[in-house]
Design a protein around this motif. Sequence first.
Motif, PDB file in Angstrom:
ATOM      1  N   ASN A  64       0.790  -1.207  -0.185  1.00  0.00           N
ATOM      2  CA  ASN A  64      -0.149  -0.055  -0.059  1.00  0.00           C
ATOM      3  C   ASN A  64       0.933   1.456   0.131  1.00  0.00           C
ATOM      4  O   ASN A  64       2.028   1.153   0.060  1.00  0.00           O
ATOM      5  CB  ASN A  64      -0.914   0.033   1.139  1.00  0.00           C
ATOM      6  CG  ASN A  64      -0.352  -0.052   2.615  1.00  0.00           C
ATOM      7  OD1 ASN A  64       0.691   0.531   2.523  1.00  0.00           O
ATOM      8  ND2 ASN A  64      -1.126  -0.471   3.354  1.00  0.00           N
ATOM      9  N   ASP A  65       0.430   2.592   0.024  1.00  0.00           N
ATOM     10  CA  ASP A  65       0.936   3.483  -0.208  1.00  0.00           C
ATOM     11  C   ASP A  65       1.988   3.808   0.958  1.00  0.00           C
ATOM     12  O   ASP A  65       2.968   4.444   0.823  1.00  0.00           O
ATOM     13  CB  ASP A  65       0.049   4.907  -0.540  1.00  0.00           C
ATOM     14  CG  ASP A  65      -0.693   4.661  -1.665  1.00  0.00           C
ATOM     15  OD1 ASP A  65      -0.360   4.116  -2.685  1.00  0.00           O
ATOM     16  OD2 ASP A  65      -1.804   5.434  -1.752  1.00  0.00           O
ATOM     17  N   ASP A  66       1.426   3.812   2.405  1.00  0.00           N
ATOM     18  CA  ASP A  66       2.027   3.699   3.442  1.00  0.00           C
ATOM     19  C   ASP A  66       3.400   2.992   3.346  1.00  0.00           C
ATOM     20  O   ASP A  66       4.658   3.576   3.752  1.00  0.00           O
ATOM     21  CB  ASP A  66       1.375   3.627   4.635  1.00  0.00           C
ATOM     22  CG  ASP A  66       0.412   4.855   4.816  1.00  0.00           C
ATOM     23  OD1 ASP A  66       0.460   5.706   4.119  1.00  0.00           O
ATOM     24  OD2 ASP A  66      -0.764   4.412   5.669  1.00  0.00           O
ATOM     25  N   GLU A  67       3.560   1.741   2.923  1.00  0.00           N
ATOM     26  CA  GLU A  67       4.384   0.855   3.059  1.00  0.00           C
ATOM     27  C   GLU A  67       5.243   1.280   1.899  1.00  0.00           C
ATOM     28  O   GLU A  67       6.694   1.285   2.179  1.00  0.00           O
ATOM     29  CB  GLU A  67       3.940  -0.463   2.791  1.00  0.00           C
ATOM     30  CG  GLU A  67       3.271  -1.426   3.709  1.00  0.00           C
ATOM     31  CD  GLU A  67       2.493  -2.707   3.295  1.00  0.00           C
ATOM     32  OE1 GLU A  67       2.879  -3.566   3.531  1.00  0.00           O
ATOM     33  OE2 GLU A  67       1.605  -2.600   2.325  1.00  0.00           O
ATOM     34  N   VAL A  68       5.029   1.852   0.851  1.00  0.00           N
ATOM     35  CA  VAL A  68       6.046   2.201  -0.100  1.00  0.00           C
ATOM     36  C   VAL A  68       6.629   3.312   0.290  1.00  0.00           C
ATOM     37  O   VAL A  68       7.789   3.476  -0.063  1.00  0.00           O
ATOM     38  CB  VAL A  68       4.951   2.315  -1.449  1.00  0.00           C
ATOM     39  CG1 VAL A  68       6.147   3.300  -2.677  1.00  0.00           C
ATOM     40  CG2 VAL A  68       4.736   1.077  -2.090  1.00  0.00           C
ATOM     41  N   ARG A  69       5.927   4.404   0.932  1.00  0.00           N
ATOM     42  CA  ARG A  69       6.644   5.447   1.360  1.00  0.00           C
ATOM     43  C   ARG A  69       7.513   5.304   2.412  1.00  0.00           C
ATOM     44  O   ARG A  69       8.834   5.928   2.414  1.00  0.00           O
ATOM     45  CB  ARG A  69       5.506   6.462   1.792  1.00  0.00           C
ATOM     46  CG  ARG A  69       6.111   7.877   2.202  1.00  0.00           C
ATOM     47  CD  ARG A  69       5.110   8.888   2.621  1.00  0.00           C
ATOM     48  NE  ARG A  69       4.393   8.443   4.042  1.00  0.00           N
ATOM     49  CZ  ARG A  69       3.170   7.852   3.850  1.00  0.00           C
ATOM     50  NH1 ARG A  69       2.418   7.840   2.782  1.00  0.00           N
ATOM     51  NH2 ARG A  69       2.689   7.454   5.044  1.00  0.00           N
ATOM     52  N   GLU A  70       7.273   4.427   3.219  1.00  0.00           N
ATOM     53  CA  GLU A  70       8.111   4.136   4.430  1.00  0.00           C
ATOM     54  C   GLU A  70       9.303   3.298   4.048  1.00  0.00           C
ATOM     55  O   GLU A  70      10.352   3.460   4.580  1.00  0.00           O
ATOM     56  CB  GLU A  70       7.405   3.454   5.628  1.00  0.00           C
ATOM     57  CG  GLU A  70       6.262   4.198   6.524  1.00  0.00           C
ATOM     58  CD  GLU A  70       5.380   3.389   7.251  1.00  0.00           C
ATOM     59  OE1 GLU A  70       5.666   2.196   7.442  1.00  0.00           O
ATOM     60  OE2 GLU A  70       4.348   4.028   7.706  1.00  0.00           O
ATOM     61  N   LYS A  71       9.139   2.358   3.170  1.00  0.00           N
ATOM     62  CA  LYS A  71      10.551   1.548   2.758  1.00  0.00           C
ATOM     63  C   LYS A  71      10.460   1.453   1.154  1.00  0.00           C
ATOM     64  O   LYS A  71      10.011   0.363   0.589  1.00  0.00           O
ATOM     65  CB  LYS A  71      10.374   0.152   3.314  1.00  0.00           C
ATOM     66  CG  LYS A  71      10.462   0.304   4.804  1.00  0.00           C
ATOM     67  CD  LYS A  71      10.285  -1.167   5.462  1.00  0.00           C
ATOM     68  CE  LYS A  71      10.790  -0.861   6.865  1.00  0.00           C
ATOM     69  NZ  LYS A  71      10.461  -2.300   7.639  1.00  0.00           N
ATOM     70  N   PRO A  72      10.652   2.397   0.399  1.00  0.00           N
ATOM     71  CA  PRO A  72      10.436   2.451  -1.189  1.00  0.00           C
ATOM     72  C   PRO A  72      11.589   1.301  -1.715  1.00  0.00           C
ATOM     73  O   PRO A  72      12.504   1.029  -1.212  1.00  0.00           O
ATOM     74  CB  PRO A  72      10.943   3.782  -1.355  1.00  0.00           C
ATOM     75  CG  PRO A  72      11.889   4.403  -0.365  1.00  0.00           C
ATOM     76  CD  PRO A  72      11.213   3.785   0.927  1.00  0.00           C
ATOM     77  N   ASP A  73      10.945   0.933  -2.756  1.00  0.00           N
ATOM     78  CA  ASP A  73      11.990   0.074  -3.638  1.00  0.00           C
ATOM     79  C   ASP A  73      13.200   0.618  -4.177  1.00  0.00           C
ATOM     80  O   ASP A  73      13.163   1.934  -4.512  1.00  0.00           O
ATOM     81  CB  ASP A  73      11.336  -0.600  -4.594  1.00  0.00           C
ATOM     82  CG  ASP A  73      10.211  -1.919  -4.240  1.00  0.00           C
ATOM     83  OD1 ASP A  73      10.521  -2.022  -3.006  1.00  0.00           O
ATOM     84  OD2 ASP A  73       9.600  -2.450  -5.240  1.00  0.00           O
TER      85      ASP A  73
END
Length: 261
Positions: A64-73
């Motif tokens: 989700n957006d929060d997961e991506v923001r917190e730990k981007p690829d």
Amino acid sequence: MLSSKIELEKLHNTRDLGGIETADGRHIKPHRLIRSGQICFASENDLNRLKSEYDLKVIADFRNDDEVREKPDPIMEGVSYVRLNAIKFEAAGITRDKKSENSSLRRMMERNSETYMPDMYSKMIKNEHTRQIYREFLTMLSEQKSGSVLWHCTAGKDRTGLAAVFILEILGVPYERILDDYLSTNTFIAPEVELIMDMIQRNTPGVVMPAMRRMLSADKCYLDAAYRAAEELAGSMPEYIEQYLGVDEAMKARLRDLYLE
């Protein structure tokens, strides 16, 4: 044969589906379909190996957006990055952003629920947004003529696991082998689960630890719940994949041609 671990320095649940045998005796081509947990911690050597040895072409991110923001690829030159936010409903225990993790802890302090995760799997099968995301994922696979596709969420267990179930079903892998491969995830995520359990035990009194361990692990009853939900909607998982994920006979044939040998 189950999916095989790709030996990397910083990633512990990155696996090649190549070699898995189908019911008709064929095998999934190696270096084409890769499932993984989050890849934000990958070392340069890890990324270079995925590109050079596995010809990585696409990264599909189910977080989700929060997961991506917190730990981007990591950004990889020559590799396409596809955002596929699989879950937009509250799914603590599946999503792993800080808000979801706090919600998981609250739930496990309130009750020892054996039905929570099976209910989440059933909801993923029945949720229209989630189905649309998996339709897009399977369509993308059907158009990838060369190189490998790596798909991941955070743990590489639930959203990633269901994606693997769908493609293995389409390719004709027997249920028993699908289940064994799903459960083998526990072997690869065990060190991470132990670290999380230790941290929770030290810092969050009142959490029901057996329930929290179940939430962090793969379990046959979760997959059974997904299959039951598919059967309720369409009669069987193969029919569900056809009717609700849009995989008709032509697309199934194309996927088998691309990914089997």
